[in-house]
Write a protein that holds these residues in place. Structure first.
Motif, PDB file in Angstrom:
ATOM      1  N   ILE A 220       0.814  -1.220   0.000  1.00 18.15           N
ATOM      2  CA  ILE A 220       0.000   0.000   0.000  1.00 18.15           C
ATOM      3  C   ILE A 220       0.847   1.269   0.000  1.00 18.15           C
ATOM      4  O   ILE A 220       0.341   2.336  -0.294  1.00 18.15           O
ATOM      5  CB  ILE A 220      -1.005   0.027   1.156  1.00 18.15           C
ATOM      6  CG1 ILE A 220      -0.272  -0.197   2.472  1.00 18.15           C
ATOM      7  CG2 ILE A 220      -2.101  -0.968   0.959  1.00 18.15           C
ATOM      8  CD1 ILE A 220      -0.631   0.801   3.494  1.00 18.15           C
ATOM      9  N   ALA A 221       2.127   1.177   0.322  1.00 16.35           N
ATOM     10  CA  ALA A 221       2.969   2.374   0.259  1.00 16.35           C
ATOM     11  C   ALA A 221       3.000   2.876  -1.184  1.00 16.35           C
ATOM     12  O   ALA A 221       2.948   2.057  -2.107  1.00 16.35           O
ATOM     13  CB  ALA A 221       4.395   2.034   0.711  1.00 16.35           C
ATOM     14  N   PRO A 222       3.092   4.192  -1.380  1.00 13.90           N
ATOM     15  CA  PRO A 222       3.167   5.260  -0.378  1.00 13.90           C
ATOM     16  C   PRO A 222       1.820   5.902  -0.047  1.00 13.90           C
ATOM     17  O   PRO A 222       1.755   7.086   0.250  1.00 13.90           O
ATOM     18  CB  PRO A 222       4.083   6.271  -1.058  1.00 13.90           C
ATOM     19  CG  PRO A 222       3.691   6.176  -2.519  1.00 13.90           C
ATOM     20  CD  PRO A 222       3.332   4.723  -2.747  1.00 13.90           C
ATOM     21  N   HIS A 223       0.730   5.121  -0.103  1.00 16.74           N
ATOM     22  CA  HIS A 223      -0.590   5.644   0.280  1.00 16.74           C
ATOM     23  C   HIS A 223      -0.521   6.219   1.691  1.00 16.74           C
ATOM     24  O   HIS A 223       0.262   5.753   2.511  1.00 16.74           O
ATOM     25  CB  HIS A 223      -1.610   4.501   0.230  1.00 16.74           C
ATOM     26  CG  HIS A 223      -3.044   4.942   0.231  1.00 16.74           C
ATOM     27  ND1 HIS A 223      -3.665   5.438   1.354  1.00 16.74           N
ATOM     28  CD2 HIS A 223      -3.973   4.960  -0.751  1.00 16.74           C
ATOM     29  CE1 HIS A 223      -4.927   5.737   1.058  1.00 16.74           C
ATOM     30  NE2 HIS A 223      -5.133   5.465  -0.213  1.00 16.74           N
ATOM     31  N   CYS A 224      -1.380   7.197   1.985  1.00 13.74           N
ATOM     32  CA  CYS A 224      -1.395   7.750   3.340  1.00 13.74           C
ATOM     33  C   CYS A 224      -1.896   6.688   4.319  1.00 13.74           C
ATOM     34  O   CYS A 224      -2.486   5.680   3.922  1.00 13.74           O
ATOM     35  CB  CYS A 224      -2.259   9.006   3.404  1.00 13.74           C
ATOM     36  SG  CYS A 224      -4.009   8.731   3.156  1.00 13.74           S
ATOM     37  N   ASN A 225      -1.615   6.885   5.602  1.00 20.24           N
ATOM     38  CA  ASN A 225      -2.151   5.998   6.625  1.00 20.24           C
ATOM     39  C   ASN A 225      -3.628   6.363   6.834  1.00 20.24           C
ATOM     40  O   ASN A 225      -3.969   7.538   6.891  1.00 20.24           O
ATOM     41  CB  ASN A 225      -1.375   6.194   7.929  1.00 20.24           C
ATOM     42  CG  ASN A 225      -1.729   5.148   8.966  1.00 20.24           C
ATOM     43  OD1 ASN A 225      -1.237   4.028   8.907  1.00 20.24           O
ATOM     44  ND2 ASN A 225      -2.596   5.505   9.901  1.00 20.24           N
TER      45      ASN A 225
END
Ligand SMILES: *[C@@H]1O[C@H](CO)[C@@H](O)[C@H](O)[C@H]1NC(C)=O
Ligand SMILES: *[C@@H]1O[C@H](CO)[C@@H](O)[C@H](O)[C@H]1NC(C)=O
Ligand SMILES: *[C@@H]1O[C@H](CO)[C@@H](O)[C@H](O)[C@H]1NC(C)=O
Ligand SMILES: *[C@@H]1O[C@H](CO)[C@@H](O)[C@H](O)[C@H]1NC(C)=O
Ligand SMILES: *[C@@H]1O[C@H](CO)[C@@H](O)[C@H](O)[C@H]1NC(C)=O
Ligand SMILES: *[C@@H]1O[C@H](CO)[C@@H](O)[C@H](O)[C@H]1NC(C)=O
Length: 597
Positions: A220-225
């Motif tokens: 999932i990186a670099p999606h936001c947390n």
């Protein structure tokens, strides 16, 4: 696409008496007779234009230096789930009707993928039918949850280990779900590291099986947390966004690194259209936060970079590098601060739609790059062609040229357009200013690059129009100024150039608009060869051809214009204005319709 390839498309015959059959070439260059393997690494929200790839030394070493970078690769809908469904089906979002992430309007997510019937009809299923072993770890779709993961299970896989909502983007408290087992929580462990171990385990399983394999690794990186209280299926779920969380060992990296300060970064002047043109300039604390958000993305990508290094070490150990294609891409791009926008995606600007695509494998040139235009609709056809599986006639894309010879041929013959479409809202993922007007973020757009031109044209649901001349160099077509950052809307800034490609702008726009009308309505072949839909007898293959004065009447007087009746958050035909009527009828009795007229 030329006739020969049509034949391939129509009949699925992969061996024809021709010198440039891609499959033939590829088989010639393989050192072993066995069918190749594919590893597909799909990151989430990774940009090209914010330079993220330059902060990934192992991706550079194993992929960029050893493969071909497709610099003009685009997603067609700039948000996760629609883009992923396009990628796995080879169909544009207007042909899947999976147009959003969440289901409030029953428009998106895993439930919509299921209800549209794609679980029996998408890439993994086709690969299994061709006796490939298929493996997947990471995020598949949005709203694939701890409650609905088994009703039904995603079809077509030999082995899986999926991330599930509401813990998909929870970097320190992820939940994975393996094969037919119950979901398992990894509280306190770093998501990408957990995923890396799962990817290696699946690779190990794949290597020891008899069949060739197709392994997808979707970090999932670099999606936001995202902390989700509830899922997209609940009535009022609360999602809180924050910067992506890096692994502890990477927290200290890139101190002082900032978002590239291009011309469109937090500009003094208003730019863009619709809601974007109402944004106020970001103040210092906002810019500082966005720079921190940017660094957090680069840091979070380091664990992905390590995953890639370990993967290549294993491929080397198993002696698989000569018979395995490794493909690296992302579902959509990302903006931070361009046109004054808060961190996010969903727009048609270059940062959001131009995404990484790097391919390494037998016959693919090393340390090479190309500007041949490709999109996510082309990936499913590419994978099938690569593995020698017949293509499907209802694909909205065409296989991507892989060898230097194919790429050279494609530069002359391949389409020059990208069809971009979006429905719904544009979320800001930082901590500042969530703009409600971003709910009307519905538009149709077109990227087109050919010899001497490089344009972006958009029509928004409020019927505002945009046209940018994105040529990087001054040229005869563009003697005045260059605008790669899309700052000067030629349909708004009347003082800007009035002549483009030797023609008054209205003449050019008439052509672009007709092309967009075909594309927004297209199905199958008409998405790949839209000029053919407009000129069934041929003679027009490019925008430059269409500008001939003999077509002035046809384009300027006879074609309906793209317009919306209303702003909607989903694909509702009655709001979408005129459709190109013949677009769905490109095939008759199994042959392209222009064979019959
Ligand atoms: C890749 O090509 C560039 C020139 O295009 C060259 O400077 C560079 O050294 C090459 N890198 C490798 C690893 O061969
Ligand atoms: C797309 O899906 C929505 C919601 O399910 C539905 O209302 C709409 O009619 C569909 N659009 C088309 C063109 O089928
Ligand atoms: C982590 O996720 C589990 C469910 O998988 C949940 O029960 C737990 O409360 C979560 N912990 C935190 C700190 O959010
Ligand atoms: C989640 O939402 C429920 C109500 O929907 C609320 O009672 C609960 O406190 C929330 N939990 C957190 C951690 O925000
Ligand atoms: C900066 O802008 C943000 C977002 O508009 C606002 O919330 C904040 O109060 C501003 N800070 C200062 C110091 O003006
Ligand atoms: C969205 O557009 C519609 C017109 O189609 C308008 O009535 C509505 O006010 C707009 N909403 C926002 C939040 O701007």
């Amino acid at each position: 696409m030329r006739k020969l390839e049509y034949l391939l498309l129509l009949t699925g015959v992969v061996f024809v008496a021709a010198t440039n059959s891609p499959v033939q070439q590829q088989q010639q260059s393989l050192s072993t007779p066995s069918r190749p393997n594919v590893i597909f690494i799909l990151t989430d929200d990774q940009d090209v234009h914010l330079d993220s790839l330059n902060y990934m030394p192992f991706v550079q070493k194993h992929l960029v230096d050893k493969g071909t970078s497709y610099r003009s690769h685009y997603c067609t809908t700039s948000v996760c789930c629609p883009s992923r469904v396009t990628l796995w089906t080879g169909k544009l979002a207007h042909n899947t009707n999976v147009t959003d992430v969440n289901p409030p309007y029953a428009v998106g997510g895993y439930p919509k993928f299921i209800s549209q019937g794609f679980n029996d009809n998408y890439l993994p299923v086709w690969l299994q039918q061709a006796h490939y072993n298929t493996y997947y770890t990471g995020k598949l779709f949005n709203v694939h949850t701890v409650d609905n993961y088994d009703s039904p299970f995603p079809a077509g896989f030999t082995g899986t280990d999926f991330l599930l909502d509401p813990f998909t983007y929870d970097y320190l408290n992820s939940t994975f779900q393996r094969d037919k087992e119950k979901p398992q929580s990894y509280e306190g462990e770093y998501l990408t590291d957990v995923l890396t171990q799962k990817a290696y385990r699946l690779l190990d399983e794949a290597v020891h099986a008899a069949n060739p394999f197709f392994l997808t690794i979707a970090p999932i990186a670099p999606h936001c947390n995202v902390f989700m209280n509830g899922t997209g299926l609940d009535k009022n779920p609360v999602f809180s966004f924050s910067a992506p969380i890096p692994a502890k060992r990477h927290e200290h990296l890139f101190e002082g690194v900032k978002v590239p300060r291009t011309e469109s970064f937090n500009p003094d002047e208003l730019s863009g259209a619709n809601w974007i043109r109402t944004l106020k300039k970001q103040n210092e604390s906002n810019v500082e936060y966005n720079d921190y958000f940017y660094r957090s993305r680069l840091r979070a990508l380091q664990a992905v970079d390590e995953l890639v290094d370990g993967l290549f070490a294993r491929l080397h150990q198993h002696n698989l590098l000569d018979n395995t294609y490794v493909v690296y891409s992302s579902d959509n791009g990302y903006h931070i601060g361009q046109h004054r926008m808060q961190p996010g995606k969903s727009c048609g600007y270059e940062e959001d739609i131009n995404v990484p695509l790097i391919i390494r494998g037998p016959g693919v040139a090393e340390n090479a790059s190309t500007d041949v235009v490709t999109t996510h609709t082309d990936l499913a056809p590419t994978f099938l062609q690569l593995l020698g599986i017949p293509l499907r006639v209802d694909f909205d894309g065409a296989a991507i040229p892989l060898t230097p010879r194919e790429i050279e041929a494609a530069l002359e013959t391949r389409q020059e357009h990208v069809n971009v479409e979006y429905w719904g809202f544009a979320a800001g993922e930082g901590i500042y200013d969530f703009d409600l007007s971003a709910y009307n973020n519905t538009y149709k757009a077109l990227r087109i690059t050919g010899k001497g031109y490089n344009l972006y044209y958009a029509v928004w649901c409020n019927n505002e129009h945009e046209l940018y001349d994105m040529n990087e160099e001054r040229s005869i077509a563009n003697p005045i100024k260059t605008d790669p950052h899309q700052m000067h809307n030629l349909l708004l800034d009347k003082e800007e150039a009035t002549i483009l490609m030797h023609h008054p702008i209205p003449k050019l726009v008439a052509r672009l608009d007709a092309l967009l009308l075909v594309l927004k309505s297209c199905k199958g072949a008409s998405c790949v060869e839209p000029w053919r839909a407009l000129h069934p007898r041929g003679g027009v293959d490019t925008l430059a051809d269409a500008l001939s004065a003999r077509y002035d009447r046809f384009y300027e007087l006879e074609q309906p214009r793209v317009r919306f009746n209303e702003c909607e958050r989903g694909f509702l035909l009655h709001s979408e204005g005129p459709q190109f009527e013949s677009a769905g009828k490109m095939f008759r009795d199994g042959l392209p319709w222009y064979e019959w007229v």
